[in-house]
Design an enzyme around this catalytic site. Sequence first.
Site, PDB file in Angstrom:
ATOM      1  N   ASP A 215     -10.351  18.016  -5.267  1.00 32.87           N
ATOM      2  CA  ASP A 215     -10.191  17.687  -3.851  1.00 32.87           C
ATOM      3  C   ASP A 215     -11.047  18.651  -3.041  1.00 32.87           C
ATOM      4  O   ASP A 215     -10.817  19.858  -3.071  1.00 32.87           O
ATOM      5  CB  ASP A 215      -8.715  17.820  -3.442  1.00 32.87           C
ATOM      6  CG  ASP A 215      -8.472  17.230  -2.055  1.00 32.87           C
ATOM      7  OD1 ASP A 215      -7.543  16.442  -1.908  1.00 32.87           O
ATOM      8  OD2 ASP A 215      -9.255  17.553  -1.138  1.00 32.87           O
ATOM      9  N   GLU A 241     -12.926  14.009  -4.598  1.00 31.94           N
ATOM     10  CA  GLU A 241     -12.252  13.496  -3.400  1.00 31.94           C
ATOM     11  C   GLU A 241     -12.733  14.196  -2.131  1.00 31.94           C
ATOM     12  O   GLU A 241     -12.881  15.413  -2.094  1.00 31.94           O
ATOM     13  CB  GLU A 241     -10.745  13.702  -3.540  1.00 31.94           C
ATOM     14  CG  GLU A 241      -9.934  13.247  -2.341  1.00 31.94           C
ATOM     15  CD  GLU A 241      -8.454  13.258  -2.610  1.00 31.94           C
ATOM     16  OE1 GLU A 241      -8.041  12.950  -3.746  1.00 31.94           O
ATOM     17  OE2 GLU A 241      -7.694  13.601  -1.688  1.00 31.94           O
ATOM     18  N   GLU A 269      -8.175   9.883   3.451  1.00 28.53           N
ATOM     19  CA  GLU A 269      -6.948  10.435   4.053  1.00 28.53           C
ATOM     20  C   GLU A 269      -7.129  10.784   5.529  1.00 28.53           C
ATOM     21  O   GLU A 269      -6.149  10.816   6.278  1.00 28.53           O
ATOM     22  CB  GLU A 269      -6.446  11.644   3.271  1.00 28.53           C
ATOM     23  CG  GLU A 269      -7.265  12.891   3.394  1.00 28.53           C
ATOM     24  CD  GLU A 269      -6.770  14.007   2.478  1.00 28.53           C
ATOM     25  OE1 GLU A 269      -6.920  13.876   1.251  1.00 28.53           O
ATOM     26  OE2 GLU A 269      -6.233  15.009   2.996  1.00 28.53           O
ATOM     27  N   ASP A 292      -3.542   7.748   4.549  1.00 28.59           N
ATOM     28  CA  ASP A 292      -2.240   8.393   4.731  1.00 28.59           C
ATOM     29  C   ASP A 292      -1.464   7.551   5.736  1.00 28.59           C
ATOM     30  O   ASP A 292      -1.893   7.402   6.888  1.00 28.59           O
ATOM     31  CB  ASP A 292      -2.413   9.832   5.256  1.00 28.59           C
ATOM     32  CG  ASP A 292      -1.076  10.553   5.325  1.00 28.59           C
ATOM     33  OD1 ASP A 292      -0.931  11.622   4.729  1.00 28.59           O
ATOM     34  OD2 ASP A 292      -0.157  10.017   5.975  1.00 28.59           O
ATOM     35  N   HIS A 319      -2.561   8.820   0.332  1.00 29.90           N
ATOM     36  CA  HIS A 319      -2.478  10.274   0.366  1.00 29.90           C
ATOM     37  C   HIS A 319      -1.033  10.660   0.633  1.00 29.90           C
ATOM     38  O   HIS A 319      -0.435  10.208   1.588  1.00 29.90           O
ATOM     39  CB  HIS A 319      -3.389  10.812   1.484  1.00 29.90           C
ATOM     40  CG  HIS A 319      -3.094  12.242   1.811  1.00 29.90           C
ATOM     41  ND1 HIS A 319      -2.404  12.624   2.943  1.00 29.90           N
ATOM     42  CD2 HIS A 319      -3.368  13.377   1.136  1.00 29.90           C
ATOM     43  CE1 HIS A 319      -2.280  13.939   2.956  1.00 29.90           C
ATOM     44  NE2 HIS A 319      -2.848  14.424   1.874  1.00 29.90           N
ATOM     45  N   GLU A 339       0.140   9.655  -5.114  1.00 28.17           N
ATOM     46  CA  GLU A 339      -0.015  11.108  -5.115  1.00 28.17           C
ATOM     47  C   GLU A 339       1.333  11.764  -4.830  1.00 28.17           C
ATOM     48  O   GLU A 339       2.107  11.296  -3.985  1.00 28.17           O
ATOM     49  CB  GLU A 339      -1.002  11.549  -4.041  1.00 28.17           C
ATOM     50  CG  GLU A 339      -1.088  13.083  -3.920  1.00 28.17           C
ATOM     51  CD  GLU A 339      -1.997  13.564  -2.818  1.00 28.17           C
ATOM     52  OE1 GLU A 339      -2.276  12.809  -1.889  1.00 28.17           O
ATOM     53  OE2 GLU A 339      -2.454  14.715  -2.912  1.00 28.17           O
TER      54      GLU A 339
HETATM   55  C1  LIG Z   1      -4.940  20.024  -1.437  1.00 24.55           C
HETATM   56  C2  LIG Z   1      -5.856  19.593  -0.320  1.00 24.55           C
HETATM   57  O1  LIG Z   1      -6.669  20.710   0.008  1.00 24.55           O
HETATM   58  C3  LIG Z   1      -5.115  19.203   0.925  1.00 24.55           C
HETATM   59  O2  LIG Z   1      -4.294  20.273   1.336  1.00 24.55           O
HETATM   60  C4  LIG Z   1      -4.272  17.951   0.755  1.00 24.55           C
HETATM   61  O3  LIG Z   1      -3.503  17.750   1.905  1.00 24.55           O
HETATM   62  C5  LIG Z   1      -5.005  16.651   0.616  1.00 24.55           C
HETATM   63  O4  LIG Z   1      -6.385  16.711   0.673  1.00 24.55           O
HETATM   64  C6  LIG Z   1      -4.559  15.860  -0.593  1.00 24.55           C
HETATM   65  O5  LIG Z   1      -5.329  15.005  -1.058  1.00 24.55           O
HETATM   66  O6  LIG Z   1      -3.390  16.082  -1.002  1.00 24.55           O
HETATM   67 MG   LIG Z   2      -7.262  15.035  -0.340  1.00 17.89          MG
END
Ligand SMILES: C[C@H](O)[C@H](O)[C@@H](O)[C@@H](O)C(=O)O
Ligand SMILES: [Mg+2]
Length: 393
Positions: A215, A241, A269, A292, A319, A339
């Site tokens: 990510d 991602e 997201e 999201d 997300h 997720e």
């Molecule tokens: C883990 C990532 O840095 C973000 O904090 C998270 O919120 C998001 O990008 C994810 O895909 O869960």
């Molecule tokens: Mg992410």
Amino acid sequence: MTTARTIRSVRAFTVRGGGADYHDQRDDHWIDDHIATPMSKYPEYRQSRQSFGINVLGTLVVEVEADDGTTGFAVTTAGEPGAYIVERHLARFVEGAPVTAIERIWDQLYSASLFYGRKGLVLNVISAIDLALWDLLGKLRREPVYALIGGAVRDEQVFYATGSRPDLARKMGFIGGKMPVRHGPAEGAEGLAATVERFAAMREEVGPDFWLMADCWMSLDLDYATRLGLGLREHGLRWIEEALPPDDYWGYAELRKRLPPDVLVTTGEHEATRWGFRLLLEMGCCDLIQPDVNWCGGLTELLKISALADSRGVLVVPHGSSVYSYHFAITRHNSPFSEFLMMHPQASEVVPMFSPLLLDEPVPVNGRLRVPDTPGFGVRLNPECALARPYEH
Ligand SMILES: C[C@H](O)[C@H](O)[C@@H](O)[C@@H](O)C(=O)O
Ligand SMILES: [Mg+2]
């Protein structure tokens, strides 16, 4: 009769400390430990995302009350600015409307805020109002929200875990682990090598078949993302991602051309509305989309986004967003997995994603979850979380 019910009032509350603004954590949390961001080019903002304000908004709680006293609620990342938008602007389209007028309310919320909205904070607010309306409708009809939108297409949902410890996630039964990338272009070849080494070590830990994803939280450029994707491919990267800023549709389309088909390019997201996702899909930006539901426009909009993706054979893997995405994903053939964000500070335990704000918030057990049949989204506000109402109307 539900259709006779109208909405008597809508109220907007704010709360700090976790909840929907899940980046609003204490300072010993993996989620704020040297994660690459678009601000990483500035060394003073590299160690902590809170240093540049990732948690500046806090949680917005929107509550809607029907004329019989039944209430529904939902949460998002919007805090006080969001409360202002609800109470001073958008409440007028909700109060007095029939509880079933969800589509018409959504169109009025979106159209009336177009001159300052379109994406970001305003769509977070619209998402929370929309989700609160679905929660209210489910409570009035005594049905879980997933039963209002077509019913489950599978018995349970399976999850991958996001966090710093995919090795522990594998032992907990998750189908994969997504790690945050910690170094961006400003940290040069050394940073890129460190990321590849970290993935190589994790691949050793989890074995050859466990999904591993990266990510990048919008932090890279096209050249760096290409090199990182190819470097991590050597260690079985399943997807890269949010490598680029969300508006760089052209960059995503080019990255997808540059990387081999076995490395999926994903994003979404921080995208919003059917129009934003139509652009991602029609420009060939990504192999799956990750809206999201607390940010993209709510459930009413996500159903439209999902149909667009489904018509093109594209998976929708929401997300995070806890119960709000679980009730959606369980009803969609093109959302076969979801997720789960590991919100324990060391990512070593499964704890509710929006903890401590929601009571009865379900969590995956052995990496899978049956969505409860409780009416609405099946969660309650934790009375121990102090809510403020900064803009009463
Ligand atoms: C883990 C990532 O840095 C973000 O904090 C998270 O919120 C998001 O990008 C994810 O895909 O869960
Ligand atoms: Mg992410």
